[in-house]
Design a protein around this motif. Structure first.
Motif, PDB file in Angstrom:
ATOM      1  N   ILE A  83       0.847  -1.200   0.000  1.00  0.00           N
ATOM      2  CA  ILE A  83       0.000   0.000   0.000  1.00  0.00           C
ATOM      3  C   ILE A  83       0.877   1.243   0.000  1.00  0.00           C
ATOM      4  O   ILE A  83       0.638   2.187  -0.780  1.00  0.00           O
ATOM      5  CB  ILE A  83      -0.957  -0.007   1.218  1.00  0.00           C
ATOM      6  CG1 ILE A  83      -2.019  -1.114   1.048  1.00  0.00           C
ATOM      7  CG2 ILE A  83      -1.621   1.358   1.398  1.00  0.00           C
ATOM      8  CD1 ILE A  83      -2.809  -1.412   2.301  1.00  0.00           C
ATOM      9  N   ASP A  84       1.918   1.260   0.828  1.00  0.00           N
ATOM     10  CA  ASP A  84       2.810   2.414   0.903  1.00  0.00           C
ATOM     11  C   ASP A  84       3.571   2.619  -0.401  1.00  0.00           C
ATOM     12  O   ASP A  84       3.686   3.749  -0.894  1.00  0.00           O
ATOM     13  CB  ASP A  84       3.798   2.261   2.064  1.00  0.00           C
ATOM     14  CG  ASP A  84       3.119   2.349   3.425  1.00  0.00           C
ATOM     15  OD1 ASP A  84       1.989   2.890   3.515  1.00  0.00           O
ATOM     16  OD2 ASP A  84       3.728   1.877   4.406  1.00  0.00           O
ATOM     17  N   GLN A  85       4.093   1.538  -0.977  1.00  0.00           N
ATOM     18  CA  GLN A  85       4.890   1.652  -2.209  1.00  0.00           C
ATOM     19  C   GLN A  85       4.056   2.070  -3.410  1.00  0.00           C
ATOM     20  O   GLN A  85       4.563   2.696  -4.325  1.00  0.00           O
ATOM     21  CB  GLN A  85       5.608   0.343  -2.489  1.00  0.00           C
ATOM     22  CG  GLN A  85       6.729   0.054  -1.529  1.00  0.00           C
ATOM     23  CD  GLN A  85       7.388  -1.287  -1.757  1.00  0.00           C
ATOM     24  OE1 GLN A  85       6.874  -2.146  -2.475  1.00  0.00           O
ATOM     25  NE2 GLN A  85       8.540  -1.482  -1.121  1.00  0.00           N
ATOM     26  N   SER A  86       2.780   1.708  -3.404  1.00  0.00           N
ATOM     27  CA  SER A  86       1.915   2.074  -4.526  1.00  0.00           C
ATOM     28  C   SER A  86       1.221   3.413  -4.287  1.00  0.00           C
ATOM     29  O   SER A  86       0.372   3.806  -5.082  1.00  0.00           O
ATOM     30  CB  SER A  86       0.869   0.993  -4.769  1.00  0.00           C
ATOM     31  OG  SER A  86      -0.025   0.932  -3.676  1.00  0.00           O
ATOM     32  N   SER A  87       1.578   4.062  -3.194  1.00  0.00           N
ATOM     33  CA  SER A  87       0.961   5.334  -2.815  1.00  0.00           C
ATOM     34  C   SER A  87      -0.544   5.227  -2.711  1.00  0.00           C
ATOM     35  O   SER A  87      -1.275   6.165  -2.988  1.00  0.00           O
ATOM     36  CB  SER A  87       1.341   6.438  -3.803  1.00  0.00           C
ATOM     37  OG  SER A  87       2.736   6.586  -3.868  1.00  0.00           O
ATOM     38  N   GLY A  88      -1.045   4.037  -2.337  1.00  0.00           N
ATOM     39  CA  GLY A  88      -2.470   3.822  -2.178  1.00  0.00           C
ATOM     40  C   GLY A  88      -3.243   3.672  -3.471  1.00  0.00           C
ATOM     41  O   GLY A  88      -4.460   3.616  -3.476  1.00  0.00           O
ATOM     42  N   LYS A  89      -2.548   3.601  -4.613  1.00  0.00           N
ATOM     43  CA  LYS A  89      -3.203   3.520  -5.933  1.00  0.00           C
ATOM     44  C   LYS A  89      -3.189   2.075  -6.433  1.00  0.00           C
ATOM     45  O   LYS A  89      -2.671   1.778  -7.505  1.00  0.00           O
ATOM     46  CB  LYS A  89      -2.514   4.448  -6.915  1.00  0.00           C
ATOM     47  CG  LYS A  89      -2.626   5.892  -6.506  1.00  0.00           C
ATOM     48  CD  LYS A  89      -1.874   6.793  -7.433  1.00  0.00           C
ATOM     49  CE  LYS A  89      -1.974   8.219  -6.912  1.00  0.00           C
ATOM     50  NZ  LYS A  89      -1.119   9.141  -7.643  1.00  0.00           N
ATOM     51  N   ILE A  90      -3.759   1.190  -5.659  1.00  0.00           N
ATOM     52  CA  ILE A  90      -3.786  -0.227  -6.005  1.00  0.00           C
ATOM     53  C   ILE A  90      -4.841  -0.494  -7.086  1.00  0.00           C
ATOM     54  O   ILE A  90      -4.640  -1.298  -7.980  1.00  0.00           O
ATOM     55  CB  ILE A  90      -4.097  -1.085  -4.746  1.00  0.00           C
ATOM     56  CG1 ILE A  90      -2.979  -0.919  -3.735  1.00  0.00           C
ATOM     57  CG2 ILE A  90      -4.300  -2.534  -5.108  1.00  0.00           C
ATOM     58  CD1 ILE A  90      -3.280  -1.542  -2.395  1.00  0.00           C
ATOM     59  N   PHE A  91      -5.950   0.207  -7.001  1.00  0.00           N
ATOM     60  CA  PHE A  91      -7.076  -0.087  -7.896  1.00  0.00           C
ATOM     61  C   PHE A  91      -7.152   0.906  -9.024  1.00  0.00           C
ATOM     62  O   PHE A  91      -7.134   2.047  -8.934  1.00  0.00           O
ATOM     63  CB  PHE A  91      -8.395  -0.091  -7.102  1.00  0.00           C
ATOM     64  CG  PHE A  91      -8.328  -0.975  -5.901  1.00  0.00           C
ATOM     65  CD1 PHE A  91      -8.312  -2.348  -6.048  1.00  0.00           C
ATOM     66  CD2 PHE A  91      -8.257  -0.459  -4.619  1.00  0.00           C
ATOM     67  CE1 PHE A  91      -8.246  -3.191  -4.941  1.00  0.00           C
ATOM     68  CE2 PHE A  91      -8.201  -1.289  -3.516  1.00  0.00           C
ATOM     69  CZ  PHE A  91      -8.194  -2.649  -3.670  1.00  0.00           C
TER      70      PHE A  91
END
Length: 91
Positions: A83-91
């Motif tokens: 979550i941190d590495q994707s800056s919360g942009k998982i979806f």
């Protein structure tokens, strides 16, 4: 009918554990380790409600551990890192 049910596996009851999610930065993390040969594979899902729709990301890792609780703990750590590495942009 009982015979056919047994023949096709209908008599088996799958007792799926209820998993309490861990909330992290607006996401819900559900650790769901998979039992494999006396060990537990790290697996689970990350969910988040976006515009009234629940989005879900399911993953299974190659890591296996001897303890179910250790597998849950590591899954939560890896999920938070994701979550941190994707800056919360998982979806």
């Amino acid at each position: 009918m009982g015979f056919l049910s047994k023949l096709f596996g209908g008599s088996k009851t799958s007792a799926k554990k209820q998993v309490e999610p861990i909330e992290y930065n607006g996401f819900l993390i559900y650790p769901e380790p998979i039992a494999e040969g006396g060990q537990f594979r790290i697996a689970g899902q990350i969910t988040k409600e976006i515009d009234g729709e629940v989005k879900s990301h399911r993953f299974i890792r190659s890591d296996v551990l001897s303890s179910e609780s250790d597998a849950c703990e590591l899954m939560v750590k890896k999920s938070k890192m994701f979550i941190d590495q994707s800056s919360g942009k998982i979806f």
